[in-house]
Design a protein around this motif. Structure first.
Motif, PDB file in Angstrom:
ATOM      1  N   GLU A 150      -7.498  -5.745  -1.752  1.00 38.25           N
ATOM      2  CA  GLU A 150      -7.618  -6.433  -0.299  1.00 38.25           C
ATOM      3  C   GLU A 150      -6.238  -6.778   0.210  1.00 38.25           C
ATOM      4  OE1 GLU A 150      -9.336 -10.344   1.766  1.00 38.25           O
ATOM      5  OE2 GLU A 150     -10.514  -9.337   0.321  1.00 38.25           O
ATOM      6  N   TYR A 151      -5.379  -7.049  -0.807  1.00 36.72           N
ATOM      7  CA  TYR A 151      -4.084  -7.223  -0.234  1.00 36.72           C
ATOM      8  C   TYR A 151      -3.255  -6.143   0.265  1.00 36.72           C
ATOM      9  CZ  TYR A 151       0.873  -8.908  -1.158  1.00 36.72           C
ATOM     10  OH  TYR A 151       2.166  -9.091  -0.857  1.00 36.72           O
ATOM     11  N   ALA A 152      -3.437  -5.019  -0.661  1.00 29.56           N
ATOM     12  CA  ALA A 152      -2.824  -3.931  -0.225  1.00 29.56           C
ATOM     13  C   ALA A 152      -3.326  -3.230   1.095  1.00 29.56           C
ATOM     14  CB  ALA A 152      -2.752  -2.731  -1.282  1.00 29.56           C
ATOM     15  N   ALA A 153      -4.695  -3.380   1.413  1.00 28.96           N
ATOM     16  CA  ALA A 153      -5.140  -3.086   2.566  1.00 28.96           C
ATOM     17  C   ALA A 153      -5.004  -3.534   3.928  1.00 28.96           C
ATOM     18  CB  ALA A 153      -6.871  -2.989   2.415  1.00 28.96           C
ATOM     19  N   ARG A 154      -4.663  -4.895   3.573  1.00 28.80           N
ATOM     20  CA  ARG A 154      -4.093  -5.629   4.906  1.00 28.80           C
ATOM     21  C   ARG A 154      -2.715  -5.099   5.341  1.00 28.80           C
ATOM     22  NH1 ARG A 154      -7.288  -9.859   6.170  1.00 28.80           N
ATOM     23  NH2 ARG A 154      -9.006 -10.398   4.811  1.00 28.80           N
ATOM     24  N   GLY A 155      -2.024  -4.606   4.544  1.00 29.29           N
ATOM     25  CA  GLY A 155      -0.843  -4.030   4.829  1.00 29.29           C
ATOM     26  C   GLY A 155       0.308  -5.033   5.201  1.00 29.29           C
TER      27      GLY A 155
END
Length: 343
Positions: A205-210
């Motif tokens: 989720e952290y990476a997907a939020r960019g």
């Protein structure tokens, strides 16, 4: 690009979809689907199946995106959540820096793995996998029938990662598309070979939020079609008619549309992505702040990101915070994975 795909309700027998207990844009797990036959005895011992080849010696060629250390608010801030998914309470999570695949693992990537190891996927061993009804490419005798609560999913004998629609399909022109029909166990086997691991749900989720705080999507809060299509999802009337406005009836190439602020391509839409964690709708109530790893046990493994079958009117799980799950031996035509580095 693909042509318009339609299957009218009168012809398909598909009525208006009702949200099932879980996400209807992926099929029920193998142990709950009446379309799936019992698995034969594996050709390899379980240890060999999950650790094909020498651990960590494989050639992993997926470009890497550096994900910086940081703190973010995990969960749904938009109010779009599904109550059964457990996207709340909102909670702060702190993560160390890591590297993540910029794209999902592709058919070409997975082919290198199987060629090097002789690995046999669970779809191949079971002899059947789940295919969305308009994507079936198989003779009638291969069709086991629709899933009970999600009849748009068909159990197709001979469907596997090399034959995503069934025995009459192939990977021609799909080498750069995400590999599909891989179970969680298959994804872990690839990771073992490549010296990688699956991301935790929090890392995903952290990476997907960019780097965007509490945004609905990797690009912000604008809808997916604002200013041109930004992700591969369903257009039209689900599940009978797809107008294919984004150009793809099923998967798109792994490097398509625009990457997010961390350099990840298609973090939402296209294919669901397996995560390391067991799934629990109640986990956020007790999740630790530092590097959460999910419950100690469970029935299903977390899946993130939604797929080409998500639609705003039915399954809007192509959001950064959206969660789903399936049993770790399940495989389907709209689920794949990406990996992270082992520190």
């Amino acid at each position: 690009m693909t042509n318009r795909q339609e299957s009218p309700d009168s012809a398909s027998g598909l009525g208006p979809p009702q949200e099932p207990a879980g996400c209807g844009c992926h099929p029920p797990g193998r142990d709950s689907s009446r379309t799936v036959a019992p698995a034969p005895e594996p050709a390899l011992a379980p240890a060999a199946l999950h650790h094909a080849g020498s651990s960590g010696t494989g050639e992993h060629l997926v470009p890497q995106a550096p994900i910086p250390a940081g703190v973010f608010v995990m969960g749904d801030s938009s109010g779009d959540r599904h109550p059964i998914d457990g996207e709340v309470p909102l909670h702060e999570v702190a993560l160390d820096a890591f590297t993540m695949d910029a794209t999902t693992v592709t058919n070409d990537d997975f082919a290198r793995f199987t060629a090097a190891t002789g690995y046999v996927t669970e779809a191949e061993r079971f002899g059947v996998s789940a295919v969305f009804h308009v994507a079936v490419s198989a003779p009638p005798q291969d069709l086991e029938g629709p899933a009970a609560r999600t009849p748009w999913w068909i159990g197709v004998r001979g469907a596997d990662w090399r034959h995503p629609g069934g025995r009459d399909s192939s990977l021609d022109d799909l080498g750069d598309h995400p590999v599909t029909h891989v179970s969680w166990h298959d994804a872990v086997a690839y990771c073992d070979w490549a010296g990688r691991r699956l991301p935790t749900e929090a890392e995903w989720e952290y990476a997907a939020r960019g780097g965007l705080d509490r945004a609905r999507y990797p690009w912000g809060d604008e809808e997916v079609d604002h200013g041109g299509w930004r992700a591969n999802i369903w257009q039209g009337t689900f599940p009978s008619s797809n107008t294919v406005e984004d150009g793809f009836a099923t998967t798109a190439p792994a490097r398509w549309f625009q990457p997010n602020g961390f350099g990840l391509w298609q973090a939402v839409g296209n294919v669901w992505e397996w995560c390391a964690d067991w799934f629990s709708p109640n986990y956020y109530r007790a999740s630790p702040r530092e590097d959460p790893r999910g419950p100690a046990s469970g029935r299903g493994r977390v899946m993130r990101g939604g797929s080409y079958l998500c639609h705003a009117s039915y399954c809007n799980r192509y959001r950064c915070s959206a969660r789903s799950q399936n049993t770790p031996d399940s495989s389907m035509g709209n689920a794949g994975f990406r990996t992270v580095g082992v520190s």
